[in-house]
Design a protein around this motif. Sequence first.
Motif, PDB file in Angstrom:
ATOM      1  N   MET A  40      16.867   8.923-114.967  1.00  0.00           N
ATOM      2  CA  MET A  40      16.392   9.786-116.124  1.00  0.00           C
ATOM      3  C   MET A  40      15.257  10.231-116.149  1.00  0.00           C
ATOM      4  O   MET A  40      14.785  11.412-116.472  1.00  0.00           O
ATOM      5  CB  MET A  40      16.921   9.061-117.325  1.00  0.00           C
ATOM      6  N   LEU A  41      14.466   9.558-115.606  1.00  0.00           N
ATOM      7  CA  LEU A  41      12.828   9.858-115.526  1.00  0.00           C
ATOM      8  C   LEU A  41      12.790  10.908-114.341  1.00  0.00           C
ATOM      9  O   LEU A  41      11.821  11.814-114.408  1.00  0.00           O
ATOM     10  CB  LEU A  41      11.997   8.644-115.213  1.00  0.00           C
ATOM     11  N   GLU A  42      13.420  10.705-113.189  1.00  0.00           N
ATOM     12  CA  GLU A  42      13.500  11.621-112.020  1.00  0.00           C
ATOM     13  C   GLU A  42      13.895  12.961-112.540  1.00  0.00           C
ATOM     14  O   GLU A  42      13.622  13.962-112.085  1.00  0.00           O
ATOM     15  CB  GLU A  42      14.199  11.051-110.906  1.00  0.00           C
ATOM     16  N   ALA A  43      14.877  12.975-113.413  1.00  0.00           N
ATOM     17  CA  ALA A  43      15.420  14.213-114.165  1.00  0.00           C
ATOM     18  C   ALA A  43      14.512  15.092-114.949  1.00  0.00           C
ATOM     19  O   ALA A  43      14.901  16.229-115.505  1.00  0.00           O
ATOM     20  CB  ALA A  43      16.746  13.901-114.709  1.00  0.00           C
ATOM     21  N   GLY A  44      13.533  14.252-115.381  1.00  0.00           N
ATOM     22  CA  GLY A  44      12.591  15.019-116.319  1.00  0.00           C
ATOM     23  C   GLY A  44      12.283  14.585-117.430  1.00  0.00           C
ATOM     24  O   GLY A  44      11.642  14.865-118.647  1.00  0.00           O
ATOM     25  N   PHE A  45      13.125  13.240-118.047  1.00  0.00           N
ATOM     26  CA  PHE A  45      12.855  12.704-119.063  1.00  0.00           C
ATOM     27  C   PHE A  45      11.689  11.668-119.295  1.00  0.00           C
ATOM     28  O   PHE A  45      11.239  11.067-118.416  1.00  0.00           O
ATOM     29  CB  PHE A  45      14.079  11.815-119.592  1.00  0.00           C
ATOM     30  N   GLU A  46      11.220  11.506-120.532  1.00  0.00           N
ATOM     31  CA  GLU A  46      10.283  10.472-120.955  1.00  0.00           C
ATOM     32  C   GLU A  46      11.081   9.141-121.025  1.00  0.00           C
ATOM     33  O   GLU A  46      12.241   9.074-121.297  1.00  0.00           O
ATOM     34  CB  GLU A  46       9.335  10.702-122.100  1.00  0.00           C
ATOM     35  N   LEU A  47      10.233   8.114-120.759  1.00  0.00           N
ATOM     36  CA  LEU A  47      10.934   6.964-120.659  1.00  0.00           C
ATOM     37  C   LEU A  47      11.522   6.631-122.131  1.00  0.00           C
ATOM     38  O   LEU A  47      12.591   6.166-122.405  1.00  0.00           O
ATOM     39  CB  LEU A  47       9.973   5.697-120.563  1.00  0.00           C
ATOM     40  N   GLY A  98      23.675  17.171-126.913  1.00  0.00           N
ATOM     41  CA  GLY A  98      22.621  17.040-127.899  1.00  0.00           C
ATOM     42  C   GLY A  98      21.647  16.309-127.401  1.00  0.00           C
ATOM     43  O   GLY A  98      20.269  16.739-127.639  1.00  0.00           O
ATOM     44  N   ILE A  99      21.617  15.391-126.503  1.00  0.00           N
ATOM     45  CA  ILE A  99      20.546  14.640-125.748  1.00  0.00           C
ATOM     46  C   ILE A  99      19.832  15.841-125.063  1.00  0.00           C
ATOM     47  O   ILE A  99      18.621  15.834-125.002  1.00  0.00           O
ATOM     48  CB  ILE A  99      21.115  13.682-124.958  1.00  0.00           C
ATOM     49  N   GLU A 100      20.459  16.742-124.297  1.00  0.00           N
ATOM     50  CA  GLU A 100      19.815  17.582-123.334  1.00  0.00           C
ATOM     51  C   GLU A 100      18.874  18.625-124.339  1.00  0.00           C
ATOM     52  O   GLU A 100      17.786  18.929-124.088  1.00  0.00           O
ATOM     53  CB  GLU A 100      20.725  18.365-122.945  1.00  0.00           C
ATOM     54  N   ALA A 101      19.375  18.940-125.592  1.00  0.00           N
ATOM     55  CA  ALA A 101      18.905  19.747-126.184  1.00  0.00           C
ATOM     56  C   ALA A 101      17.748  19.273-126.937  1.00  0.00           C
ATOM     57  O   ALA A 101      16.768  20.001-127.217  1.00  0.00           O
ATOM     58  CB  ALA A 101      19.906  20.638-127.173  1.00  0.00           C
ATOM     59  N   THR A 102      17.984  17.948-127.207  1.00  0.00           N
ATOM     60  CA  THR A 102      16.681  17.512-128.475  1.00  0.00           C
ATOM     61  C   THR A 102      15.719  16.670-127.601  1.00  0.00           C
ATOM     62  O   THR A 102      14.646  16.833-127.742  1.00  0.00           O
ATOM     63  CB  THR A 102      17.487  16.320-129.154  1.00  0.00           C
ATOM     64  N   TYR A 103      15.873  15.823-126.707  1.00  0.00           N
ATOM     65  CA  TYR A 103      15.081  15.234-125.880  1.00  0.00           C
ATOM     66  C   TYR A 103      14.604  15.533-124.628  1.00  0.00           C
ATOM     67  O   TYR A 103      13.263  15.532-124.280  1.00  0.00           O
ATOM     68  CB  TYR A 103      15.748  14.062-125.325  1.00  0.00           C
ATOM     69  N   ARG A 104      15.107  16.455-123.996  1.00  0.00           N
ATOM     70  CA  ARG A 104      14.408  17.014-122.648  1.00  0.00           C
ATOM     71  C   ARG A 104      15.050  18.308-122.240  1.00  0.00           C
ATOM     72  O   ARG A 104      15.927  18.541-121.472  1.00  0.00           O
ATOM     73  CB  ARG A 104      14.834  15.925-121.481  1.00  0.00           C
TER      74      ARG A 104
END
Length: 227
Positions: A124-131, A206-212
């Motif tokens: 997930m972090l490699e995909a651009g998410f924050e921890l 929703g995760i994609e739209a909201t978090y990252r």
Amino acid sequence: MATTKIDRAQVADTALRLLNELGLDGLTVRAIAKELGVQAPALYWHFKNKQALLDEMATVMYRRLMADGVPGAGAGTWQDLLRAVNRALRTMLLSYRDGAKVYGGARFTGTDHAESMELYLGVMLEAGFELRDAARAALTTYAYTMGFVAEEQGTEPRPQEQREAVDVSARAARLAAYPLAAAAGPELFEGFDERFEEGLGVVVAGIEATYRRSAKSSPSWGSPLAS
């Protein structure tokens, strides 16, 4: 009976087997001890109370879930990884009567879960998410799956074992004065597989739209999950 030797693994395995026969409410220390051929106090040598046993049962369930590696390890996107993990979680929970009740809220007795979590978070972090967002994404999809299965098992304790009280036709007749609620019956109590997939898709979107919003859909993973 007093000379029979047992260990934690035997107790947990026996408890999981009896769970399918008795359900969680009927799964007593006395019933497990009888199946093992020992007196009930012998189990307290390994588990101080029933919750400790449930924690071990959940741990065994998790180990079985991960026996062949993290589900979706070869997925091409983080979205596919989340879907694969939660599909596998649902399948595992449904393989046990009251599986969601046993698994929900349990505290794992080992550190097995940390390895798969480490791999997931790395992807997930490699995909651009924050921890923070990656952790909450995992928790959100987990909560969706657990809640869905808990409701599913309330309607079907085991696959295809529907409780009479949730007969859709009978429900519609009983709610005839409320036509919209009556008509919603099939959407609420039928087609579990389809509804799970649709809901999981909504959660992932929703995760994609909201978090990252800027997270890559197809990262070039250097993570062990891609190997």
